[in-house]
Structure formats: structure tokens, C-alpha cells
Enzyme design. Sequence first.
Site, short mmCIF file in Angstrom:
data_model
loop_
_atom_site.label_atom_id
_atom_site.label_comp_id
_atom_site.label_asym_id
_atom_site.label_seq_id
_atom_site.Cartn_x
_atom_site.Cartn_y
_atom_site.Cartn_z
N CYS A 1 7.66 18.26 -6.77
CA CYS A 1 8.82 17.93 -5.96
C CYS A 1 8.49 18.21 -4.50
O CYS A 1 7.77 19.15 -4.18
CB CYS A 1 10.08 18.69 -6.32
SG CYS A 1 10.59 18.49 -8.01
N LYS B 1 -10.59 10.77 -14.60
CA LYS B 1 -10.23 9.77 -13.56
C LYS B 1 -9.69 8.51 -14.23
O LYS B 1 -8.67 7.97 -13.84
CB LYS B 1 -11.42 9.37 -12.71
CG LYS B 1 -11.89 10.29 -11.63
CD LYS B 1 -10.95 10.52 -10.49
CE LYS B 1 -9.91 11.54 -10.81
NZ LYS B 1 -10.11 12.90 -10.64
N HIS C 1 -21.54 15.17 -33.57
CA HIS C 1 -20.66 16.04 -34.36
C HIS C 1 -19.22 15.54 -34.36
O HIS C 1 -18.31 16.33 -34.60
CB HIS C 1 -20.74 17.48 -33.83
CG HIS C 1 -22.11 18.05 -33.90
ND1 HIS C 1 -22.75 18.34 -35.09
CD2 HIS C 1 -22.99 18.37 -32.92
CE1 HIS C 1 -23.95 18.81 -34.84
NE2 HIS C 1 -24.12 18.84 -33.53
N ARG D 1 3.86 14.52 -4.40
CA ARG D 1 4.31 15.69 -5.15
C ARG D 1 5.24 15.32 -6.30
O ARG D 1 5.63 16.19 -7.10
CB ARG D 1 5.05 16.66 -4.22
CG ARG D 1 4.23 17.11 -3.04
CD ARG D 1 5.05 18.02 -2.15
NE ARG D 1 5.37 19.26 -2.82
CZ ARG D 1 4.61 20.34 -2.84
NH1 ARG D 1 3.46 20.34 -2.20
NH2 ARG D 1 4.99 21.43 -3.48
N TRP E 1 9.83 15.43 -9.28
CA TRP E 1 9.01 15.33 -10.48
C TRP E 1 9.77 16.14 -11.52
O TRP E 1 9.87 17.37 -11.42
CB TRP E 1 7.62 15.93 -10.23
CG TRP E 1 6.66 15.72 -11.35
CD1 TRP E 1 5.83 14.66 -11.52
CD2 TRP E 1 6.41 16.61 -12.45
NE1 TRP E 1 5.09 14.83 -12.67
CE2 TRP E 1 5.43 16.02 -13.26
CE3 TRP E 1 6.93 17.86 -12.83
CZ2 TRP E 1 4.95 16.62 -14.42
CZ3 TRP E 1 6.46 18.45 -13.97
CH2 TRP E 1 5.48 17.83 -14.76
N GLU F 1 -6.22 9.09 -16.04
CA GLU F 1 -5.12 9.37 -15.09
C GLU F 1 -4.55 8.09 -14.50
O GLU F 1 -3.34 7.96 -14.37
CB GLU F 1 -5.64 10.17 -13.90
CG GLU F 1 -5.79 11.64 -14.10
CD GLU F 1 -6.27 12.34 -12.83
OE1 GLU F 1 -5.60 13.28 -12.42
OE2 GLU F 1 -7.30 11.93 -12.25
N GLU G 1 -14.97 14.71 -15.89
CA GLU G 1 -14.25 14.26 -14.70
C GLU G 1 -14.14 12.73 -14.67
O GLU G 1 -13.09 12.18 -14.32
CB GLU G 1 -14.95 14.80 -13.44
CG GLU G 1 -14.38 14.37 -12.11
CD GLU G 1 -12.91 14.70 -11.88
OE1 GLU G 1 -12.32 15.48 -12.65
OE2 GLU G 1 -12.33 14.14 -10.94
N ASN H 1 12.47 22.85 -5.08
CA ASN H 1 11.15 22.61 -5.71
C ASN H 1 10.82 23.89 -6.47
O ASN H 1 10.74 24.95 -5.86
CB ASN H 1 10.13 22.31 -4.60
CG ASN H 1 8.69 22.46 -5.06
OD1 ASN H 1 7.83 22.85 -4.29
ND2 ASN H 1 8.41 22.17 -6.31
N GLY H 2 10.66 23.78 -7.78
CA GLY H 2 10.35 24.97 -8.56
C GLY H 2 11.13 24.97 -9.86
O GLY H 2 11.66 23.93 -10.28
N LYS I 1 0.60 15.40 -7.61
CA LYS I 1 -0.63 15.93 -7.05
C LYS I 1 -0.61 17.45 -6.96
O LYS I 1 -1.63 18.11 -7.07
CB LYS I 1 -0.84 15.34 -5.66
CG LYS I 1 -2.16 15.73 -5.08
CD LYS I 1 -2.80 14.62 -4.32
CE LYS I 1 -4.23 14.94 -4.00
NZ LYS I 1 -5.12 14.76 -5.15
#
Length: 614
Positions: A2, A491, A510, A27, A75, A494, A487, A101-102, A609
Site C-alpha cells: 500500500c 522472473k 530426482h 506498492r 494491496w 511473476e 531467479e 499501510n500495514g 514491489k
Amino acid sequence: MCGIVGYIGDNPAYEILIKGLHRLEYRGYDSAGVAMVNGKGDLNVYKTRGKVDDLERFCQSKDIEGCVGIAHTRWATHGEPNDVNAHPHISRSGRIALVHNGTIENYGVLKEALELQGCTFQSETDTEVLVKLIEYIKETNDCSLVEAVREALKEVVGAYAIAVIDTEDPDTIIGARKSSPLVIGIGNGETFLASDATPIIEYTDKVVYLNDDEIAIIRRGEPLKIITTDNESAKIDIQTLKLSVSQLEKGGFPHFMLKEIFEQPRTIRDCVRGRIGNTGSAVTLSGVIEHADKFLAARRIIIVACGTSWHAGLIGKRLIEEAARIPVEVAYASEFRYSNPIVTPEDIVIAISQSGETADTLAAIQIARKRGAFVYGVCNVVGSSIARATDSGTYIHVGPEIGVASTKAFTGQVTVLTMLALAIGQLRHTIREEDVAKTVEALRNLPELIKKTLKLNDKIEHLSGIFTYAHNFLYLGRGYNFPSALEGALKLKEISYIHAEGYPAAEMKHGPIALIDRELPTVFIAPNDDLHEKIISNIQQVKARGGAVIAVVTKGDTTIAEIADHIIEIPEVPEAVSPIIVSIPLQLLAYHIAVKKGCNVDMPRNLAKSVTVE
Ligand code: G6P
């Protein structure tokens, strides 16, 4: 997550708030809202599900007048993204508006207590509880807004950055923080407040970072005042921002992500500047020099991080163990914080975070410090909570990263970890000077090598068109490039919503080998290194089962060129810096596949983010 913005001054608040929300959209972007007090003293609150653009459409032909206001981009944590749960939330009387925010952890108990007093609730959010609690206290105690906020925050368990306005006190904004960031911008006759400095920079470069348990009292025409929740007056430390508006714009690129990928020659140059010279093999990291005793005495290093930063940490482990011969553990901060971790004063904890605000990483730092460890930060955002909560550290200096999928921050983190490993190794005399010299030379050449690697863009764009059909992808690598595989897979998933799994190439037999068929492309990260022969047999195993192979190889690798379906040739680099170079084609591949699938690469669904909640 947020983002919050606030403004008080002589200019129309709406434009400033909306522009600020756009800057903070990284955010969270599932709903947005504004609240302003107009000239007649009315509180106008407009909020809607969707992005800031949707809010702007919603506000067309509404009364957006007023020179004081607060705004929010969300968010969702408590309650699905919809118009009702969007912020700002208002008090029972409709006079007080609040953005948050929180997470208020004890909101259930507070809500029940307020319900007993006759309060009703429209939304499912924890935030509505807070604004109603503030008004309840204000009315019951017959006190000022700031006093009511202070009393209410004493009741709250959890994390918050808030901004509050009240029509009974229309020339005031109250801001407060605990664990979620809040920055105040001091302009000429106007004051701003935001989750980070990006909404503020075009108006003023003078900022104050609020500390935990502090409350800012921003009154029109009066100097900023800060008190603590214990009602003591707090020091105001005005800092000067080193940020420019152009860094926050797309600069002709269609997306921030592509811009940030292409910025990497410059960001890596900025990252190594002043730390390695134009010649020689010295690595100068002031954090290591100033705390040489800690690095000499360290028995163990624990790296804590989340997401992409955790992947950088995995590479950091190898680099540090190799150069400094100290055992390194890498933990997800979210697991570490609840694992009753064994941490002693002989440990060094390295916290890696682009934003410097990730709640789990911050909590891990607090635990580590409590247990006596020396905590070293590797952050991007200067002045962020993590940068301030650590004992020392090294900034990666790659500039603002706005695309939600991290690119230039990852390569900056790995570059700093490479320098850190060398600096500790030199200090402890655990690395041969010729090895340091070789890696330092490679770091010096990185910007040019990245520039060359970026020339692959057209080829990768073409390649991406072949693979948009895939529902699954496998990424395989070994050694330094096993984390690169993780990574690369992250990417892709996402931003393109294609399921992708990263695996150590030799572990494929395996389990993941069972998945391989014509429908499952595999990306091999296979530059020339000590394990090159081994990875060739892994490629053969995939080919033998009909799987398509895209291989990232060192230029001139004719052996893999003959086996793989597609090759992406990168320049020859020493093994230790290869994760930085291989990440460039992996970023481009994910980007182009996502664009071809019509995905919003800068704002992928459900992601944010800066993850300031658990
Ligand atoms: C989010 C971001 C990732 C990032 C992670 C950790 O998930 O989308 O890009 O890697 O948080 O963030 P940090 O700011 O601590 O590096």
C-alpha cells in the site's frame, strides 16, 4: 505494501495526490482513493477498486477542490479489493478520514469493543477499526485529533503508517508510523507526506524520515512537529534527497522493466564506483573497513532476505564461502524470524533488500540484533527502514526500481555481494591476490559486457514468440548458476503467469525429469565453468525425452549449440560473475514472453514491489 500520500499547502491537493499515487503504484494497485477537505469544510472521499487511472476516471466531474488531502493505493490484506474496502476509511460521523499501510493485528478485539459501544462497520478492513477508534477516543475524552491518534495507537498491535485528516481541524494532517515507512517532505509553505520520497521529489528535496512510534503533526503555516506515542517531543532530522524526477520516468521505453534492464551497464558502473579503482585489485567497502574487527572475528554469516533478494543471497553464499572461507547460511527472512534461530554475537547477519522495507526482513534483523549479532545491510533505497535498522552496510546504488519484477536491483545486489566477498577475503587473507585481481577486473568490465549482452534483445524477442504456448517451464543450472535458474524461473512466473520451476540441473533426475515432454521447454544456464561437462549430459537427458532446450552458453560453445534447440550466447566471463551476465538474457526472455502474452509486466497481478506486511 500500500502507498499513502498526503498534502497540505496552498495548491490544489488532488493533482499532487494523484501524481503521488501513480509513483507509489508499485506498492499495490488493487484499489485507490482520495479524501480532501474543500473550501466549505466538507470532506470528499472518492475510492474505487482498480488502479489509480480508474480512480481518476471515477473522480471526473466530482468536487475535487481543496488544498489538504490524503490518498491511498492498496494491496489488499484484510478484505478483498473492492470499493468499500478501498481507503480512505472514514469515522462514524464522516468527519475523520484515514489511510493506512500495514496490518493491525488486534483489530478483531478492538472491533468487538467498539461494537459494544454501538459502532458499526461497512468494510472488512482493519483500517476502518482504527479510524473509528480514533473518533471514539476523541469524543469520549473530548480531546484533540492528535491526542486521540496518540491514544489509539497505544491500543494498536501491528504495523502501520497512517495519515489522518479531520474536518474539525482542517488545517492539520497527522501522520504516524510503526514498521511501515513514512517520509515527510518540507516545501515552501507546503508539506507532503508519503510512503517513500518519490511523490515528493518534484516539489522539495528536504525530507524527514519518521521513526517508529513517532507522530508527525503537520499544520498549515507552522513548522513540522514530531512527538512520540509516549508524548515526548522528538528530534527533527531534515535530510536532502539525492533523487531526480527523470529517474522515475520511463525514458522512452514501453515499460519500466525494460528500461531497468537496459539501465544495467550504468547501474553496475554506479554500484562499483569508488569501491574498485580503474586499476589494481583493491576493493574498498567502508562498512567492512570500519567494522574489520567484526569480520575478522565472525564464525558464521547468516544471510536473510526474501524473493529475488534471497536468490542474490544464495549467490552471495557461494561467493563469500569461496573468498572468505566463512560458513554462510541463507534463510528466508519469513522462516528465520519464526524459527527461534540460533544467533550469537559471533555471527554476522547480512540482510539483503531492494526496498529496505520488507516486513519479514526487518523483523529478522530485529531478532538478530537482539541476539547480539552484527547486522550488515545490502539495500537499494537510501534511508529506508532496513538501511537504518542495520549496524552498517553497503548500498547498491542502482537508482529507483519501479518495475515490480526486480532486475537491476538483483544484478546490483550480486555485484555488491561479490565485492563484499572479496573485501572480507582480503581482510582475512583467505583469497589469493591473483584471484581477487581476476574478479575485480571482471567487475570493472561488467558494464561493457552487459552492454554487449543486451544486444541479444532482438534475438530473444524473436525466441520468446516461439514459447508463448508453454504452460510450464523448467530452468536448470549448476553451481553459481543454480540460483540464476531460480531467479530466471521467478522472473517468468511473476510477469507472464507461466508456471516455472528452477532446479539444480543434476537434481532433475530426482523428480522434474518426469515432467519432460514436447510441451515443456527447459532453459539451461550453461556457461563455460567447472561443471560444463556435467551440464552437457543433463541437456542430453532432456533432449532424449523430447523436451525443447534453450541454452544460455558462452559464445563459441559449439558442443551445446549442436544439441540444444536454441542457444543464447553470452560473453566469456569468470565463473564468479557469470550470474550477473546470465541474468540479462533471462530477464529479457521473461519480459518478451510476458509482453507477447499481453501481461502488464510492470504491475503483475497480486504482486507488489514493497512487501511491508507478513
Ligand atoms: C517482492 C518483490 C520482489 C522482491 C521481494 C523482496 O516480492 O516483488 O521483487 O524481491 O519483494 O523485496 P526486497 O525489497 O526486500 O528486496
